[in-house]
Design an enzyme around this catalytic site. Structure first.
Site, PDB file in Angstrom:
ATOM      1  N   GLU A  44       0.864  -1.181   0.000  1.00 24.14           N
ATOM      2  CA  GLU A  44       0.000   0.000   0.000  1.00 24.14           C
ATOM      3  C   GLU A  44       0.897   1.226   0.000  1.00 24.14           C
ATOM      4  OE1 GLU A  44      -4.011  -0.517   2.218  1.00 24.14           O
ATOM      5  OE2 GLU A  44      -2.575  -1.647   3.373  1.00 24.14           O
ATOM      6  N   HIS A  99      -8.506   9.510   3.779  1.00 23.21           N
ATOM      7  CA  HIS A  99      -8.168   8.420   2.862  1.00 23.21           C
ATOM      8  C   HIS A  99      -8.411   8.937   1.447  1.00 23.21           C
ATOM      9  CE1 HIS A  99      -8.017   4.566   0.870  1.00 23.21           C
ATOM     10  NE2 HIS A  99      -7.598   4.020   2.001  1.00 23.21           N
ATOM     11  N   ARG A 121      -0.320   8.504   1.951  1.00 18.21           N
ATOM     12  CA  ARG A 121      -1.714   8.912   1.849  1.00 18.21           C
ATOM     13  C   ARG A 121      -1.928  10.428   1.831  1.00 18.21           C
ATOM     14  NH1 ARG A 121      -5.001   4.886   5.574  1.00 18.21           N
ATOM     15  NH2 ARG A 121      -4.441   3.336   4.014  1.00 18.21           N
ATOM     16  N   ARG A 141      -0.222   8.687   9.216  1.00 22.16           N
ATOM     17  CA  ARG A 141      -0.066   7.244   9.452  1.00 22.16           C
ATOM     18  C   ARG A 141       0.231   6.503   8.158  1.00 22.16           C
ATOM     19  NH1 ARG A 141      -3.730   2.910   9.052  1.00 22.16           N
ATOM     20  NH2 ARG A 141      -5.311   4.421   8.428  1.00 22.16           N
TER      21      ARG A 141
HETATM   22  C1  SIN Z   1      -7.065   0.680   3.122  1.00 26.62           C
HETATM   23  O1  SIN Z   1      -7.349  -0.496   2.962  1.00 26.62           O
HETATM   24  O2  SIN Z   1      -6.760   1.429   2.203  1.00 26.62           O
HETATM   25  C2  SIN Z   1      -7.106   1.248   4.511  1.00 26.62           C
HETATM   26  C3  SIN Z   1      -6.063   0.644   5.337  1.00 26.62           C
HETATM   27  C4  SIN Z   1      -5.671   1.590   6.412  1.00 26.62           C
HETATM   28  O3  SIN Z   1      -6.349   2.574   6.668  1.00 26.62           O
HETATM   29  O4  SIN Z   1      -4.606   1.358   6.995  1.00 26.62           O
END
Ligand code: SIN
Length: 529
Positions: free
Chosen positions: A128, A240, A288, A382
């Protein structure tokens, strides 16, 4: 700290060694740990839905040498976490939590959790934003939180969980915790206990639209502020980048997991142009805060209501991401065929109640773990999938620390009724003002207007869940407005249009306290100790 006594005539009374407030990952892991130590534990649950359940992507964890192939290490995970955190992580806290990650995940597996495998005995690892390696374990494709919650709920069937119980106030004698004032269907009551663990989750409902479940109303932050404690890094609200857009609908909105980008999905605007090209070397997999800001900037530039996540190139996207697929299909979008309309959405509070890595706050007997706590793990932003990790590790530690504290303290008594009058702004007005003035991008004019509205909020006697939530939102918003005004720079999730640069001289955390009286006022921010 002045004392906050609770209970008295007309209140139901209970006793426990440890009270845990919340039933997500941190709360249940903490409660199970304290029960294992032989303590009498009472768990208060306001609402069945938890943010843990909705976590999609997974748990970031460094596997032991024998189980990994790509040279991942605790140091690499720490380095990625620090890089995402914009200079404000506590490096010792990060290392301590990351290093204990695998052991905590192994405990969860012992409790019955099952993660997706690439081959028998080998977990499937995804990536991610901000991660330099594939280190994210997942379950049910994109239903990791649901599996974590299922396993913990099963392990917790023997726990004393009080449903529909709302914590109204932490009782203490000025030196240490004595219990919790609670609202339940039996009326007001008090659970006398020397140790209390806040595991109340986040605060997404400060905003008109959020990925968080209904109960995420900043309760733990507000309880700590009322107890005179500091909250730290609270200006860093993570948006997000990809929350499903459905014509501007509010409330809880479906998350479109970042793991889609880890598997190759691309963020594009209406014309098909990349949203993140030239913004960051990691492109769509940048941390993010960078991706959310790039989307926000593109929306301002184009005037469009959303951008798109094109996942049509992912092999078997429906099978790999069943949760996202179901949410999209419910909105009339097939992710295998159509780009998914997305906008940034309020998702996670990087700051919270100031604790050490064992969940200890400044008030002996009060602990916090999970999203409500600020351990120093997340800094200004985060890293994806570090939250379930932190909840598992610090939840367990807080449970053991609370248990040890209860053993040293012995029984406590919280006495005399307390009338709680708190500032309460009507929720729609508060959400509108927060969304307008304290969202992805802020400036002094908006924040001053917001702070003024919050300061004028009328006071109400808080006796039930609705009142407690609205007061918690108001108190938490006050702390955020004060911290966001004080931080005259842009860093991590905090973007100031009037101070667009990062200022090296502000590379410190800000803490906020309110009055400990029934008339809370946000005081001057302080540099965190
Ligand atoms: C996501 O699956 O994008 C969220 C995971 C997270 O907030 O750590």
């Amino acid at each position: 700290m002045t004392s906050a006594s609770c209970g008295g005539a007309g209140y139901w009374q209970q006793r426990a060694d440890v009270v845990v407030i919340g039933t997500g990952v941190a709360g249940l892991v903490a409660a199970l740990a304290a029960v294992r130590e032989g303590r009498k534990v009472v768990v208060l649950s306001k609402i069945a839905e938890t943010a843990t359940f909705y976590a999609q992507g997974g748990i970031a964890v460094v596997l032991p040498d024998a189980l990994r192939a790509d040279g991942d290490s605790v140091s690499a995970h720490v380095a990625d976490t620090l890089a995402a955190g914009g200079g404000l992580c506590d490096a010792d806290a990060v290392r301590s939590i990351v290093a204990d990650g695998y052991a905590a995940v192994a405990d969860l597996v012992d409790a019955g959790a099952r993660f997706d495998e690439a081959a028998p005995g080998h977990w499937s690892l995804t990536r991610e934003g901000g991660h330099s390696r594939r280190r994210i374990i997942h379950a049910g494709g994109d239903a990791t939180g649901a599996e974590v919650q299922r396993a913990l709920d099963h392990a917790a069937t023997h726990l004393d969980i009080r449903r529909n119980h709302v914590a109204l106030q932490i009782c203490h004698d000025g030196d240490q915790v004595t219990g919790v004032l609670v609202h339940s269907s039996d009326g007001p009551g008090v659970v006398h206990a020397p140790s209390v663990i806040l595991a109340t989750g986040g605060l997404g409902h400060l905003y008109a639209a959020t990925t968080n479940p209904d109960g995420s109303t900043g309760d733990g932050v507000a309880l700590a502020l009322q107890a005179g404690l500091r909250v730290t890094d609270i200006e860093f609200i993570q948006f997000h980048p990809t929350m499903l857009y459905s014509g501007g609908a509010g409330g809880r909105r479906p998350l479109i997991t970042e793991a889609l980008r880890g598997e190759g999905a691309r963020l594009v605007d209406r014309r098909g142009g990349s949203v993140t090209a030239g913004v960051h070397p990691l492109g769509d997999l940048a941390p993010r805060d960078v991706v959310a800001a790039a989307i926000d900037a593109r929306l301002r530039e184009t005037g469009d209501p959303c951008v798109y996540l094109d996942a049509t190139g992912i092999e078997d996207v429906r099978g790999r991401f069943p949760t996202v697929t179901a949410a999209c299909l419910a909105a009339g979008i097939d992710p295998a065929v159509h780009p998914i309309p997305v906008v940034p959405g309020a998702h996670y509070s990087c700051g919270g109640v100031h604790t050490d890595v064992h969940g200890r706050t400044d008030l002996p007997g009060l602990f916090a773990a999970g999203e409500v706590a600020r351990t120093g793990m997340h800094g200004a932003n985060r890293l994806a999938s570090n939250s379930l990790l932190e909840g598992l590790v610090v939840g367990g530690r807080a449970g053991r620390a609370a248990s040890a504290h209860a053993g040293q303290s012995g029984p406590t008594t919280a006495v005399a009724p307390a009338a709680v009058r708190l500032p309460v702004l009507a929720r729609p007005a508060l959400q509108h003002a927060m969304s307008r003035h304290a969202s992805v991008v802020r400036d002094a004019d908006g924040l001053v207007r917001l702070a003024g509205m919050l300061a004028d909020a009328p006071r109400r006697l808080v006796t039930d869940r609705g009142g407690a939530e609205d007061a918690a939102l108001t108190l938490t918003a006050r702390a955020i407005a004060a911290a966001a005004l004080a931080r005259t720079e842009s860093r991590g999730c905090h973007h100031r249009a009037d101070h667009p640069e990062t200022d090296a001289a502000q590379a410190f955390s800000i803490s906020v306290r309110t009055d400990t009286t029934a008339d809370p006022v946000v005081t001057a921010p302080q540099v965190a100790g």
